[in-house]
Write a protein that holds these residues in place. Sequence first.
Motif, PDB file in Angstrom:
ATOM      1  N   MET A   1       0.851  -1.201   0.000  1.00 19.51           N
ATOM      2  CA  MET A   1       0.000   0.000   0.000  1.00 19.51           C
ATOM      3  C   MET A   1       0.880   1.241   0.000  1.00 19.51           C
ATOM      4  N   ASN A   2       0.576   2.176  -0.870  1.00 21.99           N
ATOM      5  CA  ASN A   2       1.352   3.413  -0.978  1.00 21.99           C
ATOM      6  C   ASN A   2       1.008   4.322   0.196  1.00 21.99           C
ATOM      7  N   PRO A   3       1.996   4.728   1.020  1.00 22.31           N
ATOM      8  CA  PRO A   3       1.693   5.524   2.194  1.00 22.31           C
ATOM      9  C   PRO A   3       1.233   6.929   1.862  1.00 22.31           C
ATOM     10  N   ALA A   4       1.555   7.423   0.693  1.00 21.78           N
ATOM     11  CA  ALA A   4       1.140   8.771   0.312  1.00 21.78           C
ATOM     12  C   ALA A   4       0.685   8.748  -1.137  1.00 21.78           C
ATOM     13  N   PRO A   5      -0.476   8.129  -1.413  1.00 20.71           N
ATOM     14  CA  PRO A   5      -0.921   7.987  -2.793  1.00 20.71           C
ATOM     15  C   PRO A   5      -1.196   9.337  -3.443  1.00 20.71           C
ATOM     16  N   GLY A   6      -0.634   9.508  -4.622  1.00 22.57           N
ATOM     17  CA  GLY A   6      -0.888  10.732  -5.367  1.00 22.57           C
ATOM     18  C   GLY A   6      -0.436  11.979  -4.641  1.00 22.57           C
ATOM     19  N   LEU A   7       0.788  11.954  -4.080  1.00 20.40           N
ATOM     20  CA  LEU A   7       1.237  13.083  -3.268  1.00 20.40           C
ATOM     21  C   LEU A   7       1.365  14.353  -4.096  1.00 20.40           C
ATOM     22  N   PHE A   8       1.957  14.247  -5.292  1.00 16.12           N
ATOM     23  CA  PHE A   8       2.190  15.434  -6.108  1.00 16.12           C
ATOM     24  C   PHE A   8       1.190  15.463  -7.251  1.00 16.12           C
ATOM     25  N   GLN A   9       0.049  16.052  -6.964  1.00 16.28           N
ATOM     26  CA  GLN A   9      -1.021  16.123  -7.952  1.00 16.28           C
ATOM     27  C   GLN A   9      -1.516  17.550  -8.189  1.00 16.28           C
ATOM     28  N   VAL A  10      -0.915  18.525  -7.549  1.00 17.20           N
ATOM     29  CA  VAL A  10      -1.316  19.916  -7.757  1.00 17.20           C
ATOM     30  C   VAL A  10      -0.814  20.381  -9.121  1.00 17.20           C
ATOM     31  N   PRO A  11      -1.669  20.978  -9.940  1.00 15.57           N
ATOM     32  CA  PRO A  11      -1.219  21.499 -11.252  1.00 15.57           C
ATOM     33  C   PRO A  11      -0.404  22.778 -11.075  1.00 15.57           C
ATOM     34  N   TRP A  12       0.865  22.609 -10.755  1.00 16.72           N
ATOM     35  CA  TRP A  12       1.701  23.755 -10.404  1.00 16.72           C
ATOM     36  C   TRP A  12       1.871  24.737 -11.555  1.00 16.72           C
ATOM     37  N   GLN A  13       1.749  24.274 -12.807  1.00 14.64           N
ATOM     38  CA  GLN A  13       1.883  25.190 -13.936  1.00 14.64           C
ATOM     39  C   GLN A  13       0.848  26.308 -13.870  1.00 14.64           C
ATOM     40  N   GLU A  14      -0.321  25.982 -13.358  1.00 13.14           N
ATOM     41  CA  GLU A  14      -1.384  26.980 -13.268  1.00 13.14           C
ATOM     42  C   GLU A  14      -1.122  28.010 -12.166  1.00 13.14           C
ATOM     43  N   TYR A  15      -0.333  27.612 -11.181  1.00 13.14           N
ATOM     44  CA  TYR A  15      -0.116  28.494 -10.033  1.00 13.14           C
ATOM     45  C   TYR A  15       1.251  29.174 -10.060  1.00 13.14           C
ATOM     46  N   LEU A  16       2.037  28.935 -11.103  1.00 14.02           N
ATOM     47  CA  LEU A  16       3.359  29.572 -11.168  1.00 14.02           C
ATOM     48  C   LEU A  16       3.292  31.089 -11.141  1.00 14.02           C
ATOM     49  N   PRO A  17       2.377  31.734 -11.889  1.00  7.45           N
ATOM     50  CA  PRO A  17       2.302  33.205 -11.803  1.00  7.45           C
ATOM     51  C   PRO A  17       1.989  33.699 -10.390  1.00  7.45           C
ATOM     52  N   ALA A  18       1.084  33.004  -9.704  1.00  2.00           N
ATOM     53  CA  ALA A  18       0.738  33.406  -8.342  1.00  2.00           C
ATOM     54  C   ALA A  18       1.927  33.227  -7.400  1.00  2.00           C
ATOM     55  N   LEU A  19       2.664  32.121  -7.557  1.00  2.00           N
ATOM     56  CA  LEU A  19       3.837  31.896  -6.709  1.00  2.00           C
ATOM     57  C   LEU A  19       4.925  32.923  -6.983  1.00  2.00           C
ATOM     58  N   ALA A  20       5.128  33.235  -8.264  1.00  2.00           N
ATOM     59  CA  ALA A  20       6.139  34.235  -8.621  1.00  2.00           C
ATOM     60  C   ALA A  20       5.772  35.601  -8.040  1.00  2.00           C
ATOM     61  N   ASP A  21       4.495  35.952  -8.137  1.00  2.00           N
ATOM     62  CA  ASP A  21       4.045  37.228  -7.571  1.00  2.00           C
ATOM     63  C   ASP A  21       4.204  37.227  -6.059  1.00  2.00           C
ATOM     64  N   GLY A  22       3.862  36.117  -5.414  1.00  2.00           N
ATOM     65  CA  GLY A  22       4.015  36.032  -3.966  1.00  2.00           C
ATOM     66  C   GLY A  22       5.465  36.134  -3.531  1.00  2.00           C
ATOM     67  N   LEU A  23       6.359  35.491  -4.284  1.00  2.00           N
ATOM     68  CA  LEU A  23       7.783  35.553  -3.950  1.00  2.00           C
ATOM     69  C   LEU A  23       8.320  36.967  -4.109  1.00  2.00           C
ATOM     70  N   LEU A  24       7.915  37.643  -5.175  1.00  2.00           N
ATOM     71  CA  LEU A  24       8.357  39.027  -5.388  1.00  2.00           C
ATOM     72  C   LEU A  24       7.863  39.933  -4.272  1.00  2.00           C
ATOM     73  N   ARG A  25       6.632  39.705  -3.835  1.00  2.00           N
ATOM     74  CA  ARG A  25       6.105  40.503  -2.729  1.00  2.00           C
ATOM     75  C   ARG A  25       6.867  40.219  -1.438  1.00  2.00           C
ATOM     76  N   SER A  26       7.207  38.966  -1.207  1.00  2.00           N
ATOM     77  CA  SER A  26       7.998  38.623  -0.021  1.00  2.00           C
ATOM     78  C   SER A  26       9.349  39.321  -0.048  1.00  2.00           C
ATOM     79  N   LEU A  27       9.981  39.326  -1.216  1.00  2.00           N
ATOM     80  CA  LEU A  27      11.264  40.015  -1.353  1.00  2.00           C
ATOM     81  C   LEU A  27      11.102  41.517  -1.189  1.00  2.00           C
ATOM     82  N   GLY A  28       9.975  42.053  -1.657  1.00  2.00           N
ATOM     83  CA  GLY A  28       9.710  43.476  -1.477  1.00  2.00           C
ATOM     84  C   GLY A  28       9.546  43.842  -0.008  1.00  2.00           C
ATOM     85  N   TYR A  29       8.789  43.030   0.720  1.00  2.00           N
ATOM     86  CA  TYR A  29       8.661  43.243   2.162  1.00  2.00           C
ATOM     87  C   TYR A  29      10.023  43.151   2.839  1.00  2.00           C
TER      88      TYR A  29
END
Length: 252
Positions: A1-29
């Motif tokens: 039995m897989n202890p963590a089935p389907g662990l990496f299933q988030v469509p990260w390509q869709e959230y890359l702009p949001a992550l990039a914007d969040g990182l830039l804001r963190s660096l700005g702060y």
Amino acid sequence: MNPAPGLFQVPWQEYLPALADGLLRSLGYTAAGFAGAVVIGLGIALLRISSRRLLRIPAAVYTELFKNIPLLAIIFITYFGLASIGIRLNAFQAGTLSLVIFYGAYLSEIFRSALLGVHPGQREAGQALGLGPTVTFTGIIFPQALRLALPGTGTMLVDLLKSTSLLVVISAAELMSQAQLIASETFRALEVYIVISAIYFVVCYPLSQLVLRLERRVQAGAPLSLRRHRRLAQARALLAAAEPKRYSEVKP
């Protein structure tokens, strides 16, 4: 039995702009908060070492007060508390002010220790040369104190960058806020926060190593300012140009 089935299933390509914007804001702060904290910390440190008790006491109260209050409480006060008395700050203003207040207290202690760590004879030497108090401080005391304060200041910079994650409580749109939104949309909290932790590591570890390398270079005698670096390079060039001439003069 897989202890963590389907662990990496988030469509990260869709959230890359949001992550990039969040990182830039963190660096700005980080940039705004650190710059303000350095100014406040240096000012408080100068007051702490003043010969006038009327200046030392308020500075000491500020340092001890904000060193012993959690950053999270300061964020709540600046964003929610001030709004209750009619002073409304947006997320960036409240977040930056909180970081400046909190880390200014810690940097004031670092700068105070560094200034007191410079041998008193250095000030006396400046006076013996006929230099005024301002020139003595800016040209002799402060450069040496800056070398002593560099390790602690670099550590505070990295810690401040990590502390921007606390601004999630006021929806500051920085990296951790974006992570919270992604987790709420995908219901993949473990995966999201593992990835966000990896991003913080990828940013903070090279920064800490860069600060460590700068510290080692400074301890080895490298100048801190570009002006001093240019002067040292010019002096080395003049010495290198004079060596062949000196050798030819003594050659039989």
